[in-house]
Motif scaffolding. Structure first.
Motif, mmCIF file in Angstrom:
data_model
loop_
_atom_site.group_PDB
_atom_site.id
_atom_site.type_symbol
_atom_site.label_atom_id
_atom_site.label_comp_id
_atom_site.label_asym_id
_atom_site.label_seq_id
_atom_site.Cartn_x
_atom_site.Cartn_y
_atom_site.Cartn_z
ATOM 1 N N TRP A 173 0.806 -1.215 0.000
ATOM 2 C CA TRP A 173 0.000 0.000 0.000
ATOM 3 C C TRP A 173 0.845 1.273 0.000
ATOM 4 C CZ3 TRP A 173 -1.658 -3.174 4.574
ATOM 5 C CH2 TRP A 173 -2.550 -4.175 4.175
ATOM 6 N N CYS A 174 1.993 1.221 0.635
ATOM 7 C CA CYS A 174 2.768 2.455 0.773
ATOM 8 C C CYS A 174 3.361 2.931 -0.552
ATOM 9 C CB CYS A 174 3.872 2.292 1.814
ATOM 10 S SG CYS A 174 5.166 1.104 1.387
ATOM 11 N N MET A 175 3.322 2.100 -1.607
ATOM 12 C CA MET A 175 3.813 2.532 -2.920
ATOM 13 C C MET A 175 2.785 3.364 -3.689
ATOM 14 S SD MET A 175 6.969 1.867 -3.642
ATOM 15 C CE MET A 175 7.078 1.883 -5.432
ATOM 16 N N ASP A 176 1.585 3.510 -3.111
ATOM 17 C CA ASP A 176 0.564 4.383 -3.715
ATOM 18 C C ASP A 176 0.217 3.994 -5.144
ATOM 19 O OD1 ASP A 176 0.386 5.996 -1.384
ATOM 20 O OD2 ASP A 176 2.194 7.063 -2.007
ATOM 21 N N GLY A 177 0.290 2.706 -5.441
ATOM 22 C CA GLY A 177 -0.083 2.239 -6.769
ATOM 23 C C GLY A 177 0.947 2.494 -7.852
ATOM 24 N N ILE A 178 2.119 2.957 -7.496
ATOM 25 C CA ILE A 178 3.166 3.231 -8.485
ATOM 26 C C ILE A 178 3.819 1.907 -8.896
ATOM 27 C CG2 ILE A 178 5.353 4.400 -8.918
ATOM 28 C CD1 ILE A 178 4.508 6.402 -6.705
ATOM 29 N N THR A 179 3.813 1.619 -10.172
ATOM 30 C CA THR A 179 4.414 0.383 -10.667
ATOM 31 C C THR A 179 5.496 0.682 -11.694
ATOM 32 O OG1 THR A 179 2.865 0.098 -12.501
ATOM 33 C CG2 THR A 179 2.211 -0.798 -10.363
ATOM 34 N N TYR A 180 6.439 -0.226 -11.780
ATOM 35 C CA TYR A 180 7.517 -0.062 -12.755
ATOM 36 C C TYR A 180 6.998 -0.166 -14.173
ATOM 37 C CZ TYR A 180 12.006 -0.871 -15.094
ATOM 38 O OH TYR A 180 13.097 -0.785 -15.923
#
Length: 306
Positions: free
Chosen positions: A142-149
């Motif tokens: 969750w802490c990546m805020d939905g940011i994906t490579y």
């Protein structure tokens, strides 16, 4: 020393090239066996032919990370205990990434407040903090805020870089006058996103150089000689593995397995389970990586640092 609770969110379905399957939710994890040092139960029983003399001062080591660290934790504790007489605590959580160990994330993190990196540094006062992260890249935690490579490569790079800097700062501040040395563990090759893993390892090296910390290139020990970025399932057996047949899985071909047939990422030769656990079987890749981390810490300890 505190009891190290090793918990996490290992999913029932493994995503090739990933630590966990983002389609599943986190489970309520039970505590694992205590693995806080050389007295841990010996599942990775090894004896080196010529181990260096233990340093005069035994280091205190804290090990944090994702599912790779979860499966490696017992082997690393045994190597550190035997070679360095280290006092050791492991608190990895499967499926996590750097931001999960940052203070201030609250309920958006897969790591509880008591096991944040800074909290553990304040309570344990370690000499070394070992960080082993594949670099969760698909937005599960969750802490990546939905940011994906895959979808936001530039944003992923900026965010992961910022998290590495913040985690370094929080560990340093928590250590105060007794600032621990951070050991960033460089990962092995990845057949799914090789460029990303190469970038992650470069970031770890850059961050370590900027803050006076260390890199343990454990990934080199599971790569072909002269081909650091090439993923392979098998490698030639080392002299140690030949002398200990349980670690040379195909002695007739003088080669050993690093991965199971359907798991490109993990190095434990036992099947993954829905409950995270230290690897329960002898696994050459895990032993190779644990020895490299131990070597780096041992060299620094014998030099009288930190």
């Amino acid at each position: 020393m505190r009891r190290a609770w090793v918990v996490g969110v290992l999913l029932a379905g493994l995503m090739l090239g990933a630590c966990t399957d983002p389609a599943s939710g986190p489970e309520a994890p039970p505590p694992s066996p205590d693995v806080t040092g050389p007295s841990a139960a010996p599942t990775e029983h090894q004896q080196a032919a010529a181990s260096p003399r233990p340093p005069a001062k035994a280091p205190t080591v804290l090990y944090l990370g994702d599912s790779l660290a979860t499966e490696n934790q017992r082997a690393l504790g045994q190597e550190l205990g035997r070679d360095l007489r280290a006092r050791y605590t492991a608190a990895p959580y499967s499926g996590t990434t750097l931001c999960d160990y940052l203070e201030g994330t609250g309920a958006r993190s897969l790591v509880p407040d008591r096991d944040k990196a800074a909290a553990l540094v304040r309570s344990l006062r370690p000499d070394f903090v070992v960080l082993q992260f594949w670099g969760n890249a698909w937005g599960y935690t969750w802490c990546m805020d939905g940011i994906t490579y895959a979808d936001s490569r530039a944003e992923y790079v900026r965010r992961y870089t910022a998290d590495a800097e913040r985690l370094t700062e929080q560990i340093a501040t928590a250590g105060g006058a007794k600032r621990p040395r951070i050991v960033w563990v460089a990962q092995g090759p990845d057949p799914i996103t090789p460029d990303r893993v190469r970038w992650v390892n470069g970031l770890y090296a850059k961050q370590a150089a900027a803050s006076g910390d260390l890199v343990a290139d454990a990934g080199r020990t599971v790569s072909p000689a002269g081909a650091r970025q090439t993923w392979v399932q098998h490698l030639p057996c080392t002299p140690y593995e030949r002398a200990h047949p349980d670690y040379c899985t195909q002695p007739d071909r003088d080669r050993t397995a690093l991965h199971r047939d359907k798991d490109y990422l993990h190095f434990c030769l036992a099947p993954t389970t829905s409950t995270p656990r230290p690897c329960p079987v002898r696994s050459p890749g895990i032993l190779r990586m644990a020895r490299e981390i131990t070597r780096v810490i041992g060299e620094e300890t014998r030099r009288g640092t930190p």
